[in-house]
Design a protein around this motif. Structure first.
Motif, PDB file in Angstrom:
ATOM      1  N   GLN A  34       0.825  -1.202   0.000  1.00  0.00           N
ATOM      2  CA  GLN A  34       0.000   0.000   0.000  1.00  0.00           C
ATOM      3  C   GLN A  34       0.865   1.260   0.000  1.00  0.00           C
ATOM      4  N   ALA A  35       1.987   1.213   0.701  1.00  0.00           N
ATOM      5  CA  ALA A  35       2.893   2.357   0.719  1.00  0.00           C
ATOM      6  C   ALA A  35       3.469   2.619  -0.666  1.00  0.00           C
ATOM      7  N   ILE A  36       3.826   1.552  -1.381  1.00  0.00           N
ATOM      8  CA  ILE A  36       4.382   1.713  -2.726  1.00  0.00           C
ATOM      9  C   ILE A  36       3.321   2.258  -3.678  1.00  0.00           C
ATOM     10  N   LEU A  37       2.086   1.779  -3.546  1.00  0.00           N
ATOM     11  CA  LEU A  37       1.015   2.303  -4.382  1.00  0.00           C
ATOM     12  C   LEU A  37       0.755   3.778  -4.114  1.00  0.00           C
ATOM     13  N   TRP A  38       0.903   4.178  -2.867  1.00  0.00           N
ATOM     14  CA  TRP A  38       0.698   5.575  -2.482  1.00  0.00           C
ATOM     15  C   TRP A  38       1.759   6.489  -3.067  1.00  0.00           C
ATOM     16  N   ALA A  39       2.951   5.961  -3.239  1.00  0.00           N
ATOM     17  CA  ALA A  39       4.106   6.787  -3.604  1.00  0.00           C
ATOM     18  C   ALA A  39       4.242   6.938  -5.104  1.00  0.00           C
ATOM     19  N   ASP A  40       4.999   7.966  -5.504  1.00  0.00           N
ATOM     20  CA  ASP A  40       5.438   8.054  -6.882  1.00  0.00           C
ATOM     21  C   ASP A  40       6.934   8.295  -6.998  1.00  0.00           C
ATOM     22  N   HIS A  41       7.662   8.148  -5.899  1.00  0.00           N
ATOM     23  CA  HIS A  41       9.125   8.136  -5.954  1.00  0.00           C
ATOM     24  C   HIS A  41       9.634   7.197  -4.875  1.00  0.00           C
ATOM     25  N   SER A  88       9.166   6.998 -10.120  1.00  0.00           N
ATOM     26  CA  SER A  88      10.598   7.038 -10.376  1.00  0.00           C
ATOM     27  C   SER A  88      11.322   6.457  -9.177  1.00  0.00           C
ATOM     28  N   ALA A  89      12.637   6.258  -9.313  1.00  0.00           N
ATOM     29  CA  ALA A  89      13.397   5.648  -8.218  1.00  0.00           C
ATOM     30  C   ALA A  89      14.825   6.166  -8.200  1.00  0.00           C
ATOM     31  N   ARG A  90      15.426   6.082  -7.041  1.00  0.00           N
ATOM     32  CA  ARG A  90      16.831   6.394  -6.816  1.00  0.00           C
ATOM     33  C   ARG A  90      17.449   5.239  -6.039  1.00  0.00           C
ATOM     34  N   LEU A  91      18.607   4.747  -6.488  1.00  0.00           N
ATOM     35  CA  LEU A  91      19.363   3.734  -5.762  1.00  0.00           C
ATOM     36  C   LEU A  91      20.608   4.392  -5.177  1.00  0.00           C
ATOM     37  N   LEU A  92      20.802   4.248  -3.875  1.00  0.00           N
ATOM     38  CA  LEU A  92      22.009   4.696  -3.187  1.00  0.00           C
ATOM     39  C   LEU A  92      22.712   3.434  -2.689  1.00  0.00           C
ATOM     40  N   ALA A 150      24.914  12.116  -1.287  1.00  0.00           N
ATOM     41  CA  ALA A 150      23.589  11.514  -1.128  1.00  0.00           C
ATOM     42  C   ALA A 150      22.539  12.589  -0.888  1.00  0.00           C
ATOM     43  N   ARG A 151      22.885  13.575  -0.063  1.00  0.00           N
ATOM     44  CA  ARG A 151      21.952  14.687   0.170  1.00  0.00           C
ATOM     45  C   ARG A 151      21.683  15.443  -1.133  1.00  0.00           C
ATOM     46  N   ARG A 152      22.738  15.643  -1.897  1.00  0.00           N
ATOM     47  CA  ARG A 152      22.585  16.354  -3.166  1.00  0.00           C
ATOM     48  C   ARG A 152      21.687  15.572  -4.119  1.00  0.00           C
ATOM     49  N   ALA A 153      21.831  14.250  -4.133  1.00  0.00           N
ATOM     50  CA  ALA A 153      20.957  13.423  -4.963  1.00  0.00           C
ATOM     51  C   ALA A 153      19.510  13.570  -4.521  1.00  0.00           C
ATOM     52  N   GLY A 154      19.297  13.617  -3.201  1.00  0.00           N
ATOM     53  CA  GLY A 154      17.938  13.815  -2.703  1.00  0.00           C
ATOM     54  C   GLY A 154      17.367  15.156  -3.118  1.00  0.00           C
ATOM     55  N   ARG A 155      18.203  16.187  -3.065  1.00  0.00           N
ATOM     56  CA  ARG A 155      17.727  17.517  -3.479  1.00  0.00           C
ATOM     57  C   ARG A 155      17.414  17.531  -4.969  1.00  0.00           C
ATOM     58  N   GLU A 156      18.230  16.835  -5.762  1.00  0.00           N
ATOM     59  CA  GLU A 156      17.979  16.775  -7.196  1.00  0.00           C
ATOM     60  C   GLU A 156      16.654  16.065  -7.477  1.00  0.00           C
ATOM     61  N   ASP A 157      16.404  14.964  -6.756  1.00  0.00           N
ATOM     62  CA  ASP A 157      15.146  14.250  -6.948  1.00  0.00           C
ATOM     63  C   ASP A 157      13.970  15.115  -6.508  1.00  0.00           C
ATOM     64  N   GLN A 158      14.162  15.870  -5.433  1.00  0.00           N
ATOM     65  CA  GLN A 158      13.093  16.757  -4.970  1.00  0.00           C
ATOM     66  C   GLN A 158      12.828  17.840  -6.017  1.00  0.00           C
ATOM     67  N   PHE A 159      13.897  18.346  -6.626  1.00  0.00           N
ATOM     68  CA  PHE A 159      13.749  19.360  -7.666  1.00  0.00           C
ATOM     69  C   PHE A 159      12.975  18.801  -8.855  1.00  0.00           C
ATOM     70  N   GLY A 161      10.685  16.652  -8.599  1.00  0.00           N
ATOM     71  CA  GLY A 161       9.291  16.453  -8.250  1.00  0.00           C
ATOM     72  C   GLY A 161       9.020  15.517  -7.106  1.00  0.00           C
ATOM     73  N   ALA A 162      10.050  14.850  -6.536  1.00  0.00           N
ATOM     74  CA  ALA A 162       9.844  13.963  -5.398  1.00  0.00           C
ATOM     75  C   ALA A 162       9.712  14.803  -4.139  1.00  0.00           C
ATOM     76  N   ARG A 163       8.541  14.804  -3.525  1.00  0.00           N
ATOM     77  CA  ARG A 163       8.273  15.703  -2.411  1.00  0.00           C
ATOM     78  C   ARG A 163       8.804  15.119  -1.109  1.00  0.00           C
ATOM     79  N   ALA A 164       9.604  15.903  -0.382  1.00  0.00           N
ATOM     80  CA  ALA A 164      10.267  15.409   0.815  1.00  0.00           C
ATOM     81  C   ALA A 164       9.290  15.092   1.934  1.00  0.00           C
ATOM     82  N   ASP A 165       8.108  15.720   1.954  1.00  0.00           N
ATOM     83  CA  ASP A 165       7.182  15.470   3.051  1.00  0.00           C
ATOM     84  C   ASP A 165       6.281  14.276   2.786  1.00  0.00           C
ATOM     85  N   GLY A 166       6.543  13.535   1.716  1.00  0.00           N
ATOM     86  CA  GLY A 166       5.759  12.345   1.426  1.00  0.00           C
ATOM     87  C   GLY A 166       6.641  11.141   1.238  1.00  0.00           C
TER      88      GLY A 166
END
Length: 212
Positions: A34-41, A88-92, A150-159, A161-166
């Protein structure tokens, strides 16, 4: 932020009857779906073991990314439907193998498995990869640079469209016994760095988030 810890979830990581048998989802795995269905990143954070995924993460994928949820076979056809499109996805990923050797000699088997044969197979794309190594013997200054990357990658993903509060954070525990030549007790990341807490040692998270 939603957080799951694979080591704390009650589930059998072995797909015992394949896709043809009956193996009901445990409540924790049903909640993960259900969490994966809710998400888009989604962001996966894990160490490399024997060139690929840690066993617990692989078992999680086997039990959660099932036909009818992640993909659907077409009758009398070699093709399939991707049921997790729109994400979308990010692998660290950390490793003790030098990244250049992992790329050019091993041909990145773990990266290809996660990106091409699991996530993209189910319709999740783009899948971006950030890798960190060689971890074993690396100085604190180098690890600080990796954490910032890693933080920079997160900021790039947020830019993008991946919303940090979700975000959903799924942490797991890797099996140290998998690789006798790959021991990490003496070089864990700073536990205060929650984004990469335990990265390459005891835990690996999956984070999924909503797009704005």
């Amino acid at each position: 932020l939603r957080e799951l810890t694979l080591a704390d979830l009650a589930f059998d990581p072995v797909l015992r009857t394949g896709y043809g048998g009956e193996q009901p989802l445990e409540p924790d795995l049903a909640a993960a779906q259900q969490a994966i269905l809710w998400a888009d990143h989604l962001a996966f954070v894990y160490p490399t073991w024997w060139g690929g995924l840690p066993a617990l993460l692989k078992g999680f994928v086997d039990r959660v990314f099932l036909p009818g949820f992640a993909f659907k076979y077409r009758k009398d056809s070699p093709w399939w439907d991707r049921l997790l499109t729109g994400r979308s996805a990010r692998l660290l990923v950390t490793m003790d193998t030098p990244p250049w050797y992992y790329r050019w000699v091993y041909r990145m088997p773990g990266h290809n498995q996660m990106r091409r044969t699991i996530l993209e197979y189910c319709g999740i794309r783009p899948v971006r990869i950030s890798q960190f190594g060689r971890v074993k013997g690396s100085p604190a200054t180098q690890r600080a640079k990796w954490l910032e990357a890693a933080r920079r990658a997160g900021r790039e993903d947020q830019f993008r469209g991946a919303r940090a509060d979700g975000v959903i954070l799924v942490r797991g525990q890797s099996d140290r016994r998998q690789n006798p030549d790959d021991r990490h007790d003496d070089h864990q990341f700073d536990k205060r760095k929650t984004f990469l807490n335990g990265l390459h040692s005891r835990s690996f998270p999956l984070m999924v988030g909503k797009m704005p």
